[in-house]
Scaffold this motif. Structure first.
Motif, PDB file in Angstrom:
ATOM      1  N   ASN A 191     -15.399  13.215   7.297  1.00 67.04           N
ATOM      2  CA  ASN A 191     -14.783  11.960   7.652  1.00 67.04           C
ATOM      3  C   ASN A 191     -15.312  10.916   6.769  1.00 67.04           C
ATOM      4  N   ILE A 192     -16.356  11.199   5.863  1.00 65.54           N
ATOM      5  CA  ILE A 192     -17.204  10.355   4.960  1.00 65.54           C
ATOM      6  C   ILE A 192     -16.263  10.569   3.531  1.00 65.54           C
ATOM      7  N   ILE A 193     -16.330  11.857   3.024  1.00 64.21           N
ATOM      8  CA  ILE A 193     -15.879  12.417   1.596  1.00 64.21           C
ATOM      9  C   ILE A 193     -14.334  12.264   1.550  1.00 64.21           C
ATOM     10  N   VAL A 194     -13.512  12.466   2.446  1.00 66.99           N
ATOM     11  CA  VAL A 194     -12.223  12.496   2.250  1.00 66.99           C
ATOM     12  C   VAL A 194     -11.607  11.067   2.102  1.00 66.99           C
ATOM     13  N   PRO A 195     -12.001   9.919   2.958  1.00 72.04           N
ATOM     14  CA  PRO A 195     -11.308   8.590   2.432  1.00 72.04           C
ATOM     15  C   PRO A 195     -11.739   8.028   1.331  1.00 72.04           C
ATOM     16  N   ILE A 196     -13.283   8.377   0.914  1.00 72.01           N
ATOM     17  CA  ILE A 196     -13.624   7.689  -0.193  1.00 72.01           C
ATOM     18  C   ILE A 196     -13.015   8.494  -1.531  1.00 72.01           C
ATOM     19  N   SER A 197     -12.947   9.746  -1.348  1.00 72.46           N
ATOM     20  CA  SER A 197     -12.135  10.724  -2.450  1.00 72.46           C
ATOM     21  C   SER A 197     -10.711   9.847  -2.703  1.00 72.46           C
ATOM     22  N   LEU A 198     -10.116   9.816  -1.601  1.00 72.33           N
ATOM     23  CA  LEU A 198      -8.572   9.121  -1.784  1.00 72.33           C
ATOM     24  C   LEU A 198      -8.668   7.758  -2.352  1.00 72.33           C
ATOM     25  N   LEU A 199      -9.709   7.043  -1.922  1.00 72.74           N
ATOM     26  CA  LEU A 199      -9.615   5.477  -2.456  1.00 72.74           C
ATOM     27  C   LEU A 199      -9.748   5.418  -4.162  1.00 72.74           C
ATOM     28  N   PHE A 200     -10.683   6.775  -4.620  1.00 75.08           N
ATOM     29  CA  PHE A 200     -10.771   6.655  -6.005  1.00 75.08           C
ATOM     30  C   PHE A 200      -9.598   6.949  -6.930  1.00 75.08           C
ATOM     31  N   GLU A 201      -8.355   7.231  -6.001  1.00 76.04           N
ATOM     32  CA  GLU A 201      -7.020   7.497  -6.325  1.00 76.04           C
ATOM     33  C   GLU A 201      -6.472   6.183  -6.877  1.00 76.04           C
ATOM     34  N   LEU A 202      -6.928   5.003  -6.233  1.00 73.58           N
ATOM     35  CA  LEU A 202      -6.406   3.548  -6.441  1.00 73.58           C
ATOM     36  C   LEU A 202      -5.981   3.255  -7.728  1.00 73.58           C
ATOM     37  N   PRO A 203      -6.873   3.180  -8.862  1.00 76.42           N
ATOM     38  CA  PRO A 203      -6.646   2.747 -10.253  1.00 76.42           C
ATOM     39  C   PRO A 203      -5.441   3.648 -10.644  1.00 76.42           C
ATOM     40  N   ILE A 204      -5.312   4.979 -10.589  1.00 77.00           N
ATOM     41  CA  ILE A 204      -4.118   5.645 -11.109  1.00 77.00           C
ATOM     42  C   ILE A 204      -2.988   5.287 -10.274  1.00 77.00           C
ATOM     43  N   LEU A 205      -2.993   4.936  -8.888  1.00 74.66           N
ATOM     44  CA  LEU A 205      -1.859   4.587  -8.292  1.00 74.66           C
ATOM     45  C   LEU A 205      -1.132   3.213  -8.861  1.00 74.66           C
ATOM     46  N   VAL A 206      -2.182   2.230  -8.869  1.00 72.04           N
ATOM     47  CA  VAL A 206      -1.823   1.003  -9.245  1.00 72.04           C
ATOM     48  C   VAL A 206      -1.108   1.225 -10.763  1.00 72.04           C
ATOM     49  N   MET A 207      -1.974   1.563 -11.769  1.00 72.38           N
ATOM     50  CA  MET A 207      -1.461   1.463 -13.120  1.00 72.38           C
ATOM     51  C   MET A 207      -0.001   2.269 -12.919  1.00 72.38           C
ATOM     52  N   PHE A 208       0.184   3.391 -12.140  1.00 71.44           N
ATOM     53  CA  PHE A 208       1.358   3.948 -12.247  1.00 71.44           C
ATOM     54  C   PHE A 208       2.544   3.027 -11.869  1.00 71.44           C
ATOM     55  N   LEU A 209       2.134   2.420 -10.777  1.00 70.24           N
ATOM     56  CA  LEU A 209       3.127   1.404 -10.058  1.00 70.24           C
ATOM     57  C   LEU A 209       3.683   0.140 -10.984  1.00 70.24           C
ATOM     58  N   THR A 210       2.455  -0.085 -11.821  1.00 68.86           N
ATOM     59  CA  THR A 210       2.596  -1.368 -12.743  1.00 68.86           C
ATOM     60  C   THR A 210       3.638  -0.877 -13.785  1.00 68.86           C
ATOM     61  N   ARG A 211       3.459   0.389 -14.238  1.00 68.14           N
ATOM     62  CA  ARG A 211       4.207   0.942 -15.170  1.00 68.14           C
ATOM     63  C   ARG A 211       5.491   0.962 -14.893  1.00 68.14           C
ATOM     64  N   ILE A 212       6.025   1.128 -13.854  1.00 67.52           N
ATOM     65  CA  ILE A 212       7.426   1.309 -13.215  1.00 67.52           C
ATOM     66  C   ILE A 212       7.897  -0.040 -12.594  1.00 67.52           C
ATOM     67  N   GLY A 213       6.967  -1.032 -12.783  1.00 66.25           N
ATOM     68  CA  GLY A 213       7.572  -2.293 -12.281  1.00 66.25           C
ATOM     69  C   GLY A 213       7.446  -3.081 -10.808  1.00 66.25           C
ATOM     70  N   ILE A 214       6.581  -1.916 -10.249  1.00 68.42           N
ATOM     71  CA  ILE A 214       6.658  -2.417  -8.701  1.00 68.42           C
ATOM     72  C   ILE A 214       5.385  -3.559  -8.590  1.00 68.42           C
ATOM     73  N   LEU A 215       4.256  -3.061  -9.239  1.00 70.31           N
ATOM     74  CA  LEU A 215       3.124  -4.073  -8.860  1.00 70.31           C
ATOM     75  C   LEU A 215       2.955  -4.975 -10.534  1.00 70.31           C
ATOM     76  N   ASN A 216       2.254  -5.966 -10.270  1.00 68.80           N
ATOM     77  CA  ASN A 216       1.834  -6.609 -11.445  1.00 68.80           C
ATOM     78  C   ASN A 216       0.409  -7.230 -11.132  1.00 68.80           C
ATOM     79  N   PRO A 217      -0.160  -7.634 -12.302  1.00 70.14           N
ATOM     80  CA  PRO A 217      -1.631  -8.291 -12.026  1.00 70.14           C
ATOM     81  C   PRO A 217      -1.672  -9.596 -11.223  1.00 70.14           C
TER      82      PRO A 217
END
Length: 267
Positions: A175-201
């Motif tokens: 219950n501790i390590i799974v949510p935190i580990s998934l949150l560490f994917e946040l930079p990759i997801l944000v960069m990918f969504l920025t690359r395809i134009g869904i997000l911006n700074p």
């Protein structure tokens, strides 16, 4: 009345624009369904491999701190041992499936990207695995020992006899390590969504106060109820969000420079 396509004499059927949109939508839905089936198949394979690896993983986890501090773990139900195996299998499957799911997401959106963008976005797949491994290491070797030491200290200060069940111990850990580990994917997801134009700074900066609230809430939720432990988790998560904003800005600037050079070449 619907605007149907026409078939010229001796020629192929020519669909109308509305029919073309409907056909494209059905094709996209079919492609998405196919990608989801691949991810579910990878999840099944990951669970099978996780069950095979459960015993050596369990032996390792019990040989290092904080588990090594415990004299013994107890089973309070006939299902506790099976539950432990399934929890370990799930984490192993997560390590396998998450990078694969990123690849399937890339494969789904790549037909709409340019060749250079496809190559750049594909590089996020190995980074997803690296960030997941970093998140697992941080949550297991930093956050989990803090939470474990705090809870055992409280129990001993109350004069309670420590008798831990295997199901409760591993539930507390995951219950501790799974949510935190998934949150560490946040930079990759944000960069990918920025690359395809869904997000911006700019959008990410507007969301900052809500993101901070959510990350602090997660930090409080997965740690013991003391300010120091909460901040030791929430602060790295906030820094992770700011790192995501920085990386999104970097990706956005490169995209704008590339578009500017293309316009200059056209002129």
């Amino acid at each position: 009345m619907a605007d149907h396509g026409v078939r010229p004499a001796g020629g192929p059927y020519v669909p109308k624009p509305d029919e073309e949109k409907q056909m494209n939508l059905l094709e996209h839905i079919g492609e998405l369904r196919r990608r989801l089936i691949y991810v579910l198949a990878a999840l099944f394979i990951g669970l099978v491999l996780g069950l095979l690896a459960a015993e050596p993983v369990y032996d390792y986890l019990m040989s290092v701190e904080p588990a090594s501090k415990l004299t013994e773990l107890h089973a309070f139900s006939l299902w506790d041992g099976i539950g432990m195996y399934m929890k370990i299998a799930f984490v192993v499957a997560l390590l396998i499936v998450l990078p694969f799911a990123f690849y399937q997401l890339w494969a789904f959106v790549s037909p709409g990207l340019k060749a250079r963008e496809r190559r750049a976005a594909l590089g996020y797949v190995p980074l997803a695995f690296v960030m997941l491994a970093v998140g697992l290491a941080f949550s297991y070797f930093v956050v989990f020992p803090l939470a474990f030491d705090f809870t055992t200290h409280v129990s001993r200060s109350l004069g309670l006899e420590e008798t831990y069940g295997i199901a409760q111990y591993f539930s507390f850990m995951f219950n501790i390590i799974v949510p935190i580990s998934l949150l560490f994917e946040l930079p990759i997801l944000v960069m990918f969504l920025t690359r395809i134009g869904i997000l911006n700074p700019a959008r990410l900066r507007k969301m900052r106060r809500y993101a901070y609230f959510g990350l602090i809430f997660v930090g409080v939720l997965v740690t013991p109820p003391d300010f120091i432990s909460d901040m030791l988790v929430a602060l790295p998560l906030i820094l992770l969000y700011e790192f995501s904003v920085y990386m999104a800005s970097s990706v956005h600037r490169r995209m704008q420079r590339r578009e500017g050079r293309l316009k200059e070449d056209e002129n």
